[in-house]
Design an enzyme around this catalytic site. Structure first.
Site, short mmCIF file in Angstrom:
data_model
loop_
_atom_site.label_atom_id
_atom_site.label_comp_id
_atom_site.label_asym_id
_atom_site.label_seq_id
_atom_site.Cartn_x
_atom_site.Cartn_y
_atom_site.Cartn_z
N HIS A 91 12.82 29.36 -18.62
CA HIS A 91 12.74 29.73 -17.24
C HIS A 91 13.99 30.02 -16.76
CE1 HIS A 91 14.16 25.64 -16.17
NE2 HIS A 91 13.09 24.97 -16.65
N HIS A 105 16.96 27.66 -17.28
CA HIS A 105 17.77 27.81 -18.77
C HIS A 105 18.66 28.99 -18.54
CE1 HIS A 105 13.66 25.89 -19.87
NE2 HIS A 105 14.76 24.89 -20.02
N CYS A 110 12.59 7.10 -20.98
CA CYS A 110 11.83 8.18 -20.37
C CYS A 110 11.68 9.33 -21.56
CB CYS A 110 12.76 8.71 -19.18
SG CYS A 110 11.71 10.37 -18.85
N CYS A 142 13.35 12.59 -20.56
CA CYS A 142 14.86 12.69 -20.68
C CYS A 142 15.31 12.32 -22.19
CB CYS A 142 15.63 11.75 -19.76
SG CYS A 142 15.15 11.88 -18.07
N CYS A 171 10.94 7.63 -13.47
CA CYS A 171 12.13 8.08 -13.86
C CYS A 171 12.76 9.16 -12.88
CB CYS A 171 11.85 9.19 -15.02
SG CYS A 171 13.21 10.31 -15.43
N HIS A 204 12.26 13.00 -13.75
CA HIS A 204 10.98 13.43 -14.08
C HIS A 204 9.64 12.97 -13.15
CE1 HIS A 204 13.23 14.61 -17.84
NE2 HIS A 204 12.12 15.70 -17.54
N LYS A 262 13.27 20.80 -8.02
CA LYS A 262 13.45 21.25 -9.47
C LYS A 262 12.35 21.97 -10.01
CE LYS A 262 15.97 19.80 -13.50
NZ LYS A 262 15.20 19.50 -14.74
N LYS A 297 7.60 21.78 -15.79
CA LYS A 297 6.47 22.19 -16.20
C LYS A 297 5.27 21.39 -15.46
CE LYS A 297 4.96 22.61 -21.08
NZ LYS A 297 5.18 22.25 -22.31
N1 MSP Z 1 17.99 19.75 -25.04
C1 MSP Z 1 18.93 19.08 -24.02
C2 MSP Z 1 20.11 19.21 -24.17
C3 MSP Z 1 20.83 18.95 -25.44
S1 MSP Z 1 22.47 19.62 -25.49
C4 MSP Z 1 23.11 18.82 -26.73
C5 MSP Z 1 18.39 19.47 -22.69
N2 MSP Z 1 17.52 20.28 -22.65
S2 MSP Z 1 16.62 21.16 -21.69
O1 MSP Z 1 16.23 22.22 -21.95
O2 MSP Z 1 15.78 20.03 -21.09
O3 MSP Z 1 17.75 21.37 -20.57
C6 MSP Z 1 18.83 22.20 -20.89
C7 MSP Z 1 19.67 22.58 -19.64
O4 MSP Z 1 18.94 23.41 -18.70
C8 MSP Z 1 20.27 21.36 -19.05
O5 MSP Z 1 21.86 21.58 -18.56
C9 MSP Z 1 19.52 21.52 -17.51
O6 MSP Z 1 20.44 21.04 -16.52
C10 MSP Z 1 19.35 22.89 -17.61
N3 MSP Z 1 18.12 23.37 -16.57
C11 MSP Z 1 16.88 22.79 -16.67
N4 MSP Z 1 16.23 23.14 -15.47
C12 MSP Z 1 17.27 23.63 -14.62
C13 MSP Z 1 16.97 24.20 -13.20
N5 MSP Z 1 16.08 24.22 -12.64
N6 MSP Z 1 18.32 24.56 -12.71
C14 MSP Z 1 19.51 24.75 -13.40
N7 MSP Z 1 19.61 24.32 -14.59
C15 MSP Z 1 18.15 23.44 -15.28
O7 MSP Z 1 18.50 18.66 -21.53
#
Ligand code: MSP
Length: 506
Positions: free
Chosen positions: A19, A22, A127, A130, A144, A147, A295, A298
């Protein structure tokens, strides 16, 4: 020898499809990587997917497929999205790849041999969202804090990583390297957390099998974060190519969201120290992209997917928005209306208009070639300021500030045109003055294309071509290429169609 520059995004969990949250980090990392390449650095830009752990195993079960099948499918969605967004990553690592298993196995053994891993019973709160531990007082109404869901009470006999041993070393490290966590507010957060006292954390699981087995006790698999963080070392040759590893490690920037700062700025440097490896040069934590004040997640079903926005705004329109709209650091709110407004104001009007006015006039008044009469007019200073502003901002990872500086040059060029009115000069038969003004503006456009190319690579390359330049802005090298006056006289121009067609706000 060129300078190595290594920048990473987190590896994304494949329980979800990509999304805009990411993509936010991935586009920012891409702009940084492209900027450093313009300086001639030997850049490695890494992204990838995090495929182990309970959360992924559950997602696969819920979808009735094997974890491998599930991860293959979802990892592909990430790779496709990065391709769509013109992400220039040099590598894409999946934590289930054999190269990663091999590297993690060696790393685990090194930490074990250092005496930092011990068997103990863990009882506490976990959690799954996380894949992380909490203490009672960190919960919000028993849930959490990230979440908003209940945590699990777990009792397990696991191996523990002796994080508590690294308290002082981490404090000393951050004392000596204040730049190692940015922005400064995040550094204070990390220091505060370390000063409260660090607890050893459980680094293995017997309850699941989807992971990397511990080499000394294969009934256990490594805790997902223990394996995931190491991707950053795997990708640059840890345990396989010592020369390559020594060249790129320690990493220049880990770009991470604030929710995973603790893993990157506390666990990770301690794990590296244990294995005798250097901690990252900088962990840069940005805020969240919020939608309607929340935030994206899903569970809240408020996710926005990049491809939907790309369909309307184009790839560069997409990239520009997330880089320019808000500072990389604090939380920011995404709104569709402001995306349309910014697109129209900055891209369609300011940038697009300048390009089409100047190219059109030069085609009509100067025979479609870059004129050779060039005044060292008022844009020389504006161009230098754009370059200096962009350079300084990129040192702080302030993408919005850097683009603002470049757009100042665009605004200056538009104002210059209004002021000198080349159409009137032409009408009055003053060919020299007409050529001077348009020559200046064409040169300003060259510099804009160059400096904006890390953010909007395709539009910059197209403008470059229309200016009669060969190659792409990416082939240029800073600081030399930003010198005023390099657009060759006689280049044939191509006025083309609007680079950023105006969008109807309705
Ligand atoms: N798999 C772990 C990271 C491991 S790194 C060795 C993880 N993955 S995640 O897919 O949940 O999140 C990855 C990144 O996406 C995180 O930096 C998280 O902050 C970012 N984001 C997820 N949702 C977000 C927003 N809504 N806004 C900005 N960044 C966001 O955590």
């Amino acid at each position: 020898m060129t300078r190595p520059f290594y920048v990473t995004t987190p590896i994304y969990y494949v329980n979800d499809v990509p999304h805009i949250g990411h993509a936010y980090t991935t586009v920012a990392g891409d702009a940084l990587a492209r900027w450093r390449r313009l300086w001639g650095d030997d850049v490695v830009y890494l992204t990838g997917t995090d495929e182990h752990g309970l959360k992924i195993q559950r997602a696969a079960e819920q979808n009735g497929v094997s974890p491998q099948e599930w991860t293959d499918r979802t990892a592909a969605r990430f790779a496709e999205t990065w391709k769509l967004l013109d992400i220039s990553n040099d590598d894409f690592i999946r934590s289930t790849e054999p190269r990663h298993h091999n590297a993690v196995t060696q790393f685990l053994q090194a930490v074990y041999d250092a005496g930092d891993i011990e068997l103990a019973t863990y009882e506490g709160l976990y959690c799954v969202g996380c894949e992380g531990y909490y203490t009672e007082d960190e919960l919000v109404d028993g849930d959490c804090p990230i979440h908003d869901r209940p945590v699990d009470h777990v009792v397990e006999e696991n191996y523990f990583f002796k994080l508590s041993r690294y308290e002082q070393r981490l404090l000393d490290h951050y004392e000596e390297h204040p730049e190692a966590v940015q922005p400064a507010s995040r550094r204070n957060e990390v220091l505060g957390f370390i000063r409260q006292g660090l607890r050893d954390f459980s680094m293995s699981r017997t309850s699941i099998s989807w992971g990397v087995p511990l080499p000394w006790d294969p009934k256990h698999v490594a805790y997902v974060w223990f394996d995931a963080l190491f991707n950053y070392c795997t990708a640059v040759g840890y345990g396989v190519d010592e020369e390559q590893f020594a060249r790129y490690w320690p990493v220049d920037y880990h770009l991470v969201g604030k929710d995973i700062l603790r893993f990157h700025a506390v666990y990770w440097p301690a794990m590296l120290m244990s294995a005798g490896l250097a901690p990252p040069k900088c962990v840069f934590a940005h805020g969240w992209l919020m939608v309607g004040g929340e935030k994206m997640s899903k569970t809240r079903a408020n996710q926005i997917h990049p491809k939907d926005l790309v369909a309307e705004f184009g790839v560069d329109g997409y990239r520009y928005h997330f880089l320019a709209d808000q500072r990389f650091g604090p939380d920011g709110e995404f709104s569709y209306e402001s995306m349309v407004a910014r697109y129209n104001a900055d891209l369609a009007n300011n940038f697009g208009n300048l390009a089409s006015r100047v190219l059109n006039m030069a085609t009509s008044y100067c025979g479609g070639v870059v004129p050779d009469a060039r005044a060292d007019g008022p844009l020389v200073g504006a161009a230098a300021a754009a370059f200096d502003g962009m350079s300084a901002a990129m040192e702080r990872l302030d993408f919005a500030g850097g683009l603002f500086a470049v757009w100042e040059l665009i605004r200056a060029a538009n104002a210059y045109i209004e002021d000198r009115a080349p159409w009137a000069l032409h009408k009055a038969g003053d060919a020299t003055a007409t050529a001077e003004v348009l020559g200046d503006c064409l040169e300003a456009l060259r510099i804009v294309a160059l400096l904006a190319s890390p953010a909007i690579p395709a539009a910059s390359a197209e403008l470059w071509r229309r200016l009669g330049q060969s190659g792409r802005p990416d082939d240029e090298r800073l600081p030399g290429a930003a010198t005023w006056g390099l657009l060759p006289a006689g280049n044939s121009l191509d006025k083309g169609s609007p680079l950023f067609p105006r969008l109807d706000p309705q």
